[in-house]
Design an enzyme around this catalytic site. Structure first.
Site, PDB file in Angstrom:
ATOM      1  N   ALA A  65      56.708  15.613  -3.946  1.00 24.39           N
ATOM      2  CA  ALA A  65      55.519  15.174  -4.674  1.00 24.39           C
ATOM      3  C   ALA A  65      54.372  16.098  -4.297  1.00 24.39           C
ATOM      4  O   ALA A  65      54.382  16.701  -3.222  1.00 24.39           O
ATOM      5  CB  ALA A  65      55.182  13.736  -4.285  1.00 24.39           C
ATOM      6  N   GLY A 109      60.423  14.275  -2.992  1.00 25.29           N
ATOM      7  CA  GLY A 109      60.658  13.846  -4.380  1.00 25.29           C
ATOM      8  C   GLY A 109      61.596  14.793  -5.127  1.00 25.29           C
ATOM      9  O   GLY A 109      62.231  14.390  -6.103  1.00 25.29           O
ATOM     10  N   GLU A 112      64.912  13.636  -4.157  1.00 26.66           N
ATOM     11  CA  GLU A 112      65.130  12.351  -4.839  1.00 26.66           C
ATOM     12  C   GLU A 112      65.430  12.559  -6.327  1.00 26.66           C
ATOM     13  O   GLU A 112      66.247  11.845  -6.906  1.00 26.66           O
ATOM     14  CB  GLU A 112      63.901  11.459  -4.646  1.00 26.66           C
ATOM     15  CG  GLU A 112      63.760  10.988  -3.204  1.00 26.66           C
ATOM     16  CD  GLU A 112      62.420  10.343  -2.918  1.00 26.66           C
ATOM     17  OE1 GLU A 112      61.386  10.981  -3.176  1.00 26.66           O
ATOM     18  OE2 GLU A 112      62.408   9.184  -2.459  1.00 26.66           O
ATOM     19  N   GLU A 132      59.026  13.207   4.334  1.00 30.55           N
ATOM     20  CA  GLU A 132      57.870  12.305   4.191  1.00 30.55           C
ATOM     21  C   GLU A 132      57.389  11.744   5.520  1.00 30.55           C
ATOM     22  O   GLU A 132      56.210  11.469   5.704  1.00 30.55           O
ATOM     23  CB  GLU A 132      58.216  11.142   3.245  1.00 30.55           C
ATOM     24  CG  GLU A 132      58.431  11.543   1.793  1.00 30.55           C
ATOM     25  CD  GLU A 132      59.866  11.942   1.464  1.00 30.55           C
ATOM     26  OE1 GLU A 132      60.670  12.179   2.397  1.00 30.55           O
ATOM     27  OE2 GLU A 132      60.179  12.005   0.252  1.00 30.55           O
TER      28      GLU A 132
HETATM   29  N1  COA Z   1      52.661  19.534  -2.624  1.00 34.27           N
HETATM   30  C1  COA Z   1      51.636  20.352  -2.908  1.00 34.27           C
HETATM   31  N2  COA Z   1      51.654  21.667  -2.645  1.00 34.27           N
HETATM   32  C2  COA Z   1      52.760  22.174  -2.076  1.00 34.27           C
HETATM   33  C3  COA Z   1      53.870  21.389  -1.756  1.00 34.27           C
HETATM   34  C4  COA Z   1      53.797  19.994  -2.055  1.00 34.27           C
HETATM   35  N3  COA Z   1      54.818  19.166  -1.801  1.00 34.27           N
HETATM   36  N4  COA Z   1      54.813  22.170  -1.192  1.00 34.27           N
HETATM   37  C5  COA Z   1      54.303  23.425  -1.164  1.00 34.27           C
HETATM   38  N5  COA Z   1      53.063  23.415  -1.708  1.00 34.27           N
HETATM   39  C6  COA Z   1      52.159  24.563  -1.881  1.00 34.27           C
HETATM   40  C7  COA Z   1      51.509  24.997  -0.584  1.00 34.27           C
HETATM   41  O1  COA Z   1      50.397  24.172  -0.276  1.00 34.27           O
HETATM   42  C8  COA Z   1      51.119  26.410  -0.914  1.00 34.27           C
HETATM   43  O2  COA Z   1      49.969  26.382  -1.743  1.00 34.27           O
HETATM   44  P1  COA Z   1      48.735  27.434  -1.477  1.00 34.27           P
HETATM   45  O3  COA Z   1      49.367  28.793  -1.664  1.00 34.27           O
HETATM   46  O4  COA Z   1      47.747  27.085  -2.538  1.00 34.27           O
HETATM   47  O5  COA Z   1      48.293  27.192  -0.077  1.00 34.27           O
HETATM   48  C9  COA Z   1      52.274  26.881  -1.789  1.00 34.27           C
HETATM   49  O6  COA Z   1      52.893  25.696  -2.298  1.00 34.27           O
HETATM   50  C10 COA Z   1      53.318  27.665  -1.045  1.00 34.27           C
HETATM   51  O7  COA Z   1      53.753  26.873   0.060  1.00 34.27           O
HETATM   52  P2  COA Z   1      53.778  27.413   1.579  1.00 34.27           P
HETATM   53  O8  COA Z   1      53.732  26.228   2.476  1.00 34.27           O
HETATM   54  O9  COA Z   1      52.729  28.464   1.772  1.00 34.27           O
HETATM   55  O10 COA Z   1      55.226  28.101   1.588  1.00 34.27           O
HETATM   56  P3  COA Z   1      56.224  28.234   2.828  1.00 34.27           P
HETATM   57  O11 COA Z   1      57.318  29.123   2.342  1.00 34.27           O
HETATM   58  O12 COA Z   1      55.484  28.618   4.068  1.00 34.27           O
HETATM   59  O13 COA Z   1      56.813  26.753   3.062  1.00 34.27           O
HETATM   60  C11 COA Z   1      57.705  24.609   2.386  1.00 34.27           C
HETATM   61  C12 COA Z   1      57.537  26.107   2.055  1.00 34.27           C
HETATM   62  C13 COA Z   1      58.379  23.970   1.190  1.00 34.27           C
HETATM   63  C14 COA Z   1      58.570  24.465   3.625  1.00 34.27           C
HETATM   64  C15 COA Z   1      56.330  23.989   2.657  1.00 34.27           C
HETATM   65  O14 COA Z   1      55.465  24.317   1.572  1.00 34.27           O
HETATM   66  C16 COA Z   1      56.340  22.498   2.799  1.00 34.27           C
HETATM   67  O15 COA Z   1      56.675  21.997   3.849  1.00 34.27           O
HETATM   68  N6  COA Z   1      55.971  21.756   1.725  1.00 34.27           N
HETATM   69  C17 COA Z   1      55.824  20.328   1.760  1.00 34.27           C
HETATM   70  C18 COA Z   1      57.172  19.647   1.686  1.00 34.27           C
HETATM   71  C19 COA Z   1      57.007  18.151   1.777  1.00 34.27           C
HETATM   72  O16 COA Z   1      56.517  17.603   2.739  1.00 34.27           O
HETATM   73  N7  COA Z   1      57.447  17.463   0.713  1.00 34.27           N
HETATM   74  C20 COA Z   1      57.406  16.027   0.640  1.00 34.27           C
HETATM   75  C21 COA Z   1      56.182  15.570  -0.089  1.00 34.27           C
HETATM   76  S1  COA Z   1      56.066  13.811  -0.146  1.00 34.27           S
END
Ligand code: COA
Length: 258
Positions: A65, A109, A112, A132
């Protein structure tokens, strides 16, 4: 067509690509609403036999999400955002097969949504998790219910309580995905299976999916009884007559979906 989701056609297969690669294809309200709209269109489009869901870019299927939308939200706001119909349930009960083509991060999500699809095919570069817990949250798109049904309660506990990410090979070994293929073959292998399924009778696919989905909520006795009813219902279809006749006449069946 909305820009948040790209729609391509290949024969009877519709490929839906969530198009927010700069945000790892995170699911925001717009994406969810657009997805519902597109699913509504392809549900009634008889030229589509199978839907494939994927994410744009090379990094992510869906990274969950959109966390940005959570900040400052009240429970009432969140309840509104989670109102029915929800994409997870719509996909699980969609009358046509839905395949998740998992090209990268498949988190929260996103995992999911993949679990709501009927079949999951992953690139060997994909990574899976329900992170989460690290946000002070629990899965809210069915993860606490669908994950244990796919992988067992113990593995679901491990993933949801730790928030750990696992690679594609491990996801396959615990039953979270059905196939893992080299990243460069993901599209071809997915379309191969999707086209094969899309060539079957759409009516019979719908009934088969309904019977399989029923196994998630019915006891074994009720499920077997329901299967018998649906099996017998197939005897009212033109496609059952055609399928049996074609076999006896040693020729390919010509399905009409009736
Ligand atoms: N919601 C909103 N933005 C997200 C996102 C999410 N779930 N997952 C990634 N992004 C965004 C980042 O904020 C970043 O945006 P920015 O460039 O404007 O700062 C962009 O996507 C790239 O992500 P980044 O974290 O820089 O890439 P990474 O390769 O270092 O890491 C992940 C990738 C997927 C491991 C990491 O982004 C992450 O942990 N995301 C969240 C996952 C999560 O907790 N999901 C459950 C949500 S309920």
């Amino acid at each position: 067509m909305p820009e948040t989701i790209l729609v391509e056609r290949e024969g009877r297969v519709a490929i839906l690509t969530i198009n927010r690669p700069d945000k790892m294809n995170a699911l925001n309200d717009q994406v969810r609403n657009d997805m519902l709209e597109i699913l509504g269109q392809i549900e009634t489009d008889a030229s589509v036999g199978v839907a494939v869901i994927t994410g744009a870019g090379e990094k992510a299927f869906i990274a969950g999400a959109d966390i940005g939308e959570f900040a400052g939200r009240t429970p009432f706001d969140q309840r509104h955002a989670m109102r029915s119909p929800r994409i997870f349930d719509v996909m699980a009960s969609f009358p046509k097969p839905v395949i998740a083509m998992i090209n990268g991060f498949c988190l929260g999500g996103g995992c999911e949504l993949a679990m709501s699809c009927d079949i999951r095919i992953a690139s060997d570069k994909a990574r899976f998790g329900q992170p989460e817990i690290n946000l002070g949250l629990i899965p809210g798109g069915g993860g606490t219910q669908r994950l244990p049904r796919l992988v067992g309660t113990g593995q679901a506990m491990r993933l949801i309580l730790s928030g750990d990410m696992i690679p594609a090979a491990e996801a396959q070994s615990i039953g979270l995905v059905e196939m893992v293929v080299p990243a460069e073959e993901l599209r071809a292998k997915t379309l191969e299976l999707a086209n094969k399924i899309a060539a079957k009778s759409p009516l019979t696919l719908k009934v088969a999916k309904e019977a399989l989905r029923a196994s998630e909520r019915l006891s074994i006795e009720d499920g077997i009884s329901y299967e018998r009813d649906l099996f017998c219902l197939c005897f009212s279809s033109a496609d059952k007559e055609e399928g049996v006749k074609a076999f006896l006449e040693k020729r390919p069946a010509q399905w009409t979906g009736r």
